[in-house]
Design an enzyme around this catalytic site. Sequence first.
Site, PDB file in Angstrom:
ATOM      1  N   ASP A  33      30.738  -7.828 -19.392  1.00 20.38           N
ATOM      2  CA  ASP A  33      30.789  -9.175 -18.836  1.00 20.38           C
ATOM      3  C   ASP A  33      31.619  -9.138 -17.548  1.00 20.38           C
ATOM      4  OD1 ASP A  33      30.515 -12.220 -20.498  1.00 20.38           O
ATOM      5  OD2 ASP A  33      31.442 -12.089 -18.512  1.00 20.38           O
ATOM      6  N   LEU A  35      33.220 -11.738 -16.459  1.00 22.97           N
ATOM      7  CA  LEU A  35      34.257 -12.764 -16.661  1.00 22.97           C
ATOM      8  C   LEU A  35      34.215 -13.854 -15.584  1.00 22.97           C
ATOM      9  CD1 LEU A  35      37.228 -10.433 -17.727  1.00 22.97           C
ATOM     10  CD2 LEU A  35      35.716 -11.751 -19.234  1.00 22.97           C
ATOM     11  N   LYS A  87      24.086 -20.293 -15.494  1.00 21.59           N
ATOM     12  CA  LYS A  87      23.225 -21.229 -16.236  1.00 21.59           C
ATOM     13  C   LYS A  87      23.494 -22.707 -15.945  1.00 21.59           C
ATOM     14  CE  LYS A  87      26.107 -22.213 -20.027  1.00 21.59           C
ATOM     15  NZ  LYS A  87      26.054 -23.133 -21.119  1.00 21.59           N
ATOM     16  N   SER A 127      15.125 -19.884 -22.426  1.00 16.86           N
ATOM     17  CA  SER A 127      15.506 -21.300 -22.590  1.00 16.86           C
ATOM     18  C   SER A 127      14.291 -22.202 -22.668  1.00 16.86           C
ATOM     19  CB  SER A 127      16.378 -21.701 -21.387  1.00 16.86           C
ATOM     20  OG  SER A 127      16.528 -23.096 -21.350  1.00 16.86           O
ATOM     21  N   TYR A 152      17.570 -22.565 -11.739  1.00 14.53           N
ATOM     22  CA  TYR A 152      18.016 -21.905 -12.986  1.00 14.53           C
ATOM     23  C   TYR A 152      16.815 -21.724 -13.922  1.00 14.53           C
ATOM     24  CZ  TYR A 152      19.285 -21.643 -17.827  1.00 14.53           C
ATOM     25  OH  TYR A 152      19.309 -21.272 -19.147  1.00 14.53           O
ATOM     26  N   LYS A 156      14.617 -18.169 -15.380  1.00 16.02           N
ATOM     27  CA  LYS A 156      14.239 -17.832 -16.764  1.00 16.02           C
ATOM     28  C   LYS A 156      12.736 -17.546 -16.831  1.00 16.02           C
ATOM     29  CE  LYS A 156      18.189 -17.990 -18.833  1.00 16.02           C
ATOM     30  NZ  LYS A 156      18.783 -16.726 -19.306  1.00 16.02           N
ATOM     31  N   PHE A 181      16.885 -24.065 -27.558  1.00 20.06           N
ATOM     32  CA  PHE A 181      16.871 -25.477 -27.198  1.00 20.06           C
ATOM     33  C   PHE A 181      18.297 -25.843 -26.807  1.00 20.06           C
ATOM     34  CE2 PHE A 181      12.497 -26.844 -27.541  1.00 20.06           C
ATOM     35  CZ  PHE A 181      11.962 -25.589 -27.803  1.00 20.06           C
ATOM     36  N   ASN A 182      18.947 -26.796 -27.413  1.00 18.40           N
ATOM     37  CA  ASN A 182      20.287 -27.134 -26.910  1.00 18.40           C
ATOM     38  C   ASN A 182      21.398 -26.611 -27.826  1.00 18.40           C
ATOM     39  OD1 ASN A 182      18.392 -28.875 -25.414  1.00 18.40           O
ATOM     40  ND2 ASN A 182      20.306 -29.678 -24.538  1.00 18.40           N
ATOM     41  N   ASN A 201      28.965 -29.706 -17.795  1.00 14.96           N
ATOM     42  CA  ASN A 201      27.638 -30.237 -17.448  1.00 14.96           C
ATOM     43  C   ASN A 201      26.992 -30.838 -18.695  1.00 14.96           C
ATOM     44  OD1 ASN A 201      27.340 -29.218 -14.692  1.00 14.96           O
ATOM     45  ND2 ASN A 201      27.539 -27.221 -15.662  1.00 14.96           N
ATOM     46  N   ARG A 234      16.717 -34.523 -27.361  1.00 19.40           N
ATOM     47  CA  ARG A 234      16.813 -33.087 -27.302  1.00 19.40           C
ATOM     48  C   ARG A 234      16.891 -32.505 -28.714  1.00 19.40           C
ATOM     49  NH1 ARG A 234      15.972 -34.428 -22.931  1.00 19.40           N
ATOM     50  NH2 ARG A 234      16.866 -33.763 -20.913  1.00 19.40           N
ATOM     51  N   ARG A 298      19.828 -38.776 -14.805  1.00 15.54           N
ATOM     52  CA  ARG A 298      20.282 -37.591 -14.058  1.00 15.54           C
ATOM     53  C   ARG A 298      19.053 -36.874 -13.524  1.00 15.54           C
ATOM     54  NH1 ARG A 298      23.563 -32.961 -17.262  1.00 15.54           N
ATOM     55  NH2 ARG A 298      21.554 -32.835 -18.340  1.00 15.54           N
TER      56      ARG A 298
HETATM   57  C1  WQD Z   1      21.527 -33.218 -22.889  1.00 11.58           C
HETATM   58  C2  WQD Z   1      21.239 -34.702 -22.787  1.00 11.58           C
HETATM   59  C3  WQD Z   1      21.433 -35.562 -20.552  1.00 11.58           C
HETATM   60  C4  WQD Z   1      25.726 -34.983 -20.121  1.00 11.58           C
HETATM   61  C5  WQD Z   1      20.749 -27.848 -20.335  1.00 11.58           C
HETATM   62  C6  WQD Z   1      19.970 -26.753 -19.703  1.00 11.58           C
HETATM   63  C7  WQD Z   1      19.367 -25.889 -20.757  1.00 11.58           C
HETATM   64  C8  WQD Z   1      20.450 -25.398 -21.674  1.00 11.58           C
HETATM   65  C9  WQD Z   1      21.198 -26.566 -22.280  1.00 11.58           C
HETATM   66  C10 WQD Z   1      21.110 -23.257 -20.814  1.00 11.58           C
HETATM   67  C11 WQD Z   1      20.408 -35.066 -21.550  1.00 11.58           C
HETATM   68  C12 WQD Z   1      22.468 -36.193 -21.483  1.00 11.58           C
HETATM   69  C13 WQD Z   1      24.429 -34.985 -20.633  1.00 11.58           C
HETATM   70  C14 WQD Z   1      26.402 -36.210 -19.894  1.00 11.58           C
HETATM   71  C15 WQD Z   1      24.469 -37.391 -20.697  1.00 11.58           C
HETATM   72  N1  WQD Z   1      21.344 -24.553 -20.976  1.00 11.58           N
HETATM   73  N2  WQD Z   1      23.829 -36.180 -20.916  1.00 11.58           N
HETATM   74  N3  WQD Z   1      25.740 -37.378 -20.199  1.00 11.58           N
HETATM   75  O1  WQD Z   1      20.141 -30.760 -19.719  1.00 11.58           O
HETATM   76  O2  WQD Z   1      19.125 -30.803 -22.068  1.00 11.58           O
HETATM   77  O3  WQD Z   1      19.874 -28.653 -21.090  1.00 11.58           O
HETATM   78  O4  WQD Z   1      21.727 -27.320 -21.180  1.00 11.58           O
HETATM   79  O5  WQD Z   1      20.214 -22.617 -21.264  1.00 11.58           O
HETATM   80  O6  WQD Z   1      18.729 -24.810 -20.140  1.00 11.58           O
HETATM   81  O7  WQD Z   1      18.903 -27.331 -18.984  1.00 11.58           O
HETATM   82  O8  WQD Z   1      21.550 -30.314 -21.786  1.00 11.58           O
HETATM   83  O9  WQD Z   1      23.720 -31.168 -22.581  1.00 11.58           O
HETATM   84  O10 WQD Z   1      23.217 -31.241 -20.082  1.00 11.58           O
HETATM   85  O11 WQD Z   1      22.035 -32.804 -21.625  1.00 11.58           O
HETATM   86  O12 WQD Z   1      23.905 -38.463 -20.954  1.00 11.58           O
HETATM   87  O13 WQD Z   1      27.565 -36.271 -19.428  1.00 11.58           O
HETATM   88  O14 WQD Z   1      22.479 -35.405 -22.646  1.00 11.58           O
HETATM   89  O15 WQD Z   1      20.904 -36.544 -19.674  1.00 11.58           O
HETATM   90  O16 WQD Z   1      19.547 -36.136 -21.904  1.00 11.58           O
HETATM   91  P1  WQD Z   1      20.103 -30.232 -21.107  1.00 11.58           P
HETATM   92  P2  WQD Z   1      22.725 -31.356 -21.486  1.00 11.58           P
END
Ligand code: WQD
Length: 346
Positions: A33, A35, A87, A127, A152, A156, A181-182, A201, A234, A298
């Site tokens: 890694d 880091l 990511k 992803s 990003y 992938k 997924f998430n 994020n 999600r 967003r």
């Molecule tokens: C989830 C939901 C946001 C933050 C991303 C990457 C994906 C994977 C996971 C790497 C959405 C909402 C979020 C906030 C919100 N990463 N949200 N307020 O965008 O589905 O996926 O992360 O592999 O590849 O694309 O995940 O957790 O950012 O968002 O309302 O402060 O939560 O709009 O609907 P996402 P997320």
Amino acid sequence: MKKMILVTGGTGYIGSHTSVELINEGFEVLIADNLSNSDISVLDGIEKITGTRPLFEKTDLSDAIQTQKLFEKYPGISAIIHFAAYKAVGESVSIPLKYYYNNLNSLMLLLKNMEEKGIQNLVFSSSCTVYGEPDTLPVTESSAIKPASSPYGNTKQVCEEILRDTSAANDNLKIISLRYFNPIGAHPSALIGELPLGIPNNLVPFITQTAIGLREELKVFGVDYNTPDGSAIRDYINVVDLSKAHVTAIKRLLENKNRKKLETFNLGTGNGFSVLEVIKAFEKASGEKLKYKIVGRREGDVEKVYADTQLANTELGWKAGTGLEETLLSAWKWEKQLRKNKNQAK
Ligand code: WQD
């Protein structure tokens, strides 16, 4: 003799949890890694959980010399799990070249060294972003791959194409691509978990940082989607369940049980939850009242995506079993432990 697994990005969120599960299954783990998005102290957490400290080499895997030296130093690698990649979706839009250079070069250098050293087995961290906004739900592995909504996501997709072509051209290469997924939550010990650098994020770390008072309030990005409560949906999967799928995939390759040279599996729960449902589940699990404000959508978000998990369930023999509330509680326990550690360090 323990089989050695190279885990690139192994001090990261999913990489560290997977390293724990690999050690628990009797594998020797070598983490490489740079880091850039994780902390070396993660090794302490892995050691405390398993009683074994993984081997570690600080390596920029997009650097040909450093990567070559890694493979020369460790000739006994049986398989590789490749997590190392940038990511952050939003960041990838503002500095796309950093993402293409790192995410593509690191995979290509790994494949080059695998061919030179005769290493046959690779598990790749992909992803669900490759599906974009799906036409039908739940998404299966043969659902349409949509144009990526971010650089990003495109890295992938391009990586999966590189894997498709190199596995077709190389009789010895066996690859499994896992489309997450998430991923959410933390190890139940609260000794490892998600360590977002700076402002998170992702939804769940933002929720736990708001609940602990680090953030003023959570912004909910849009309630005007075509969903029951208007917020986006999600498929949130427990990180330990996700990590166990990687061990299952590694064993499948080492035991030559793969049916094709390149196999792809969706790793989700098969259930979709909206943002507002996640907030309610967190409040119920933690007993905390969460401060949040509804704001606009967003950029780049999809409305709904969740997995059809039949292939992973039947073919891989893996199923995510941890519920949303239990997983959110593990994230909350981790957040509280993080703050305690930080306060003690002062
Ligand atoms: C989830 C939901 C946001 C933050 C991303 C990457 C994906 C994977 C996971 C790497 C959405 C909402 C979020 C906030 C919100 N990463 N949200 N307020 O965008 O589905 O996926 O992360 O592999 O590849 O694309 O995940 O957790 O950012 O968002 O309302 O402060 O939560 O709009 O609907 P996402 P997320």
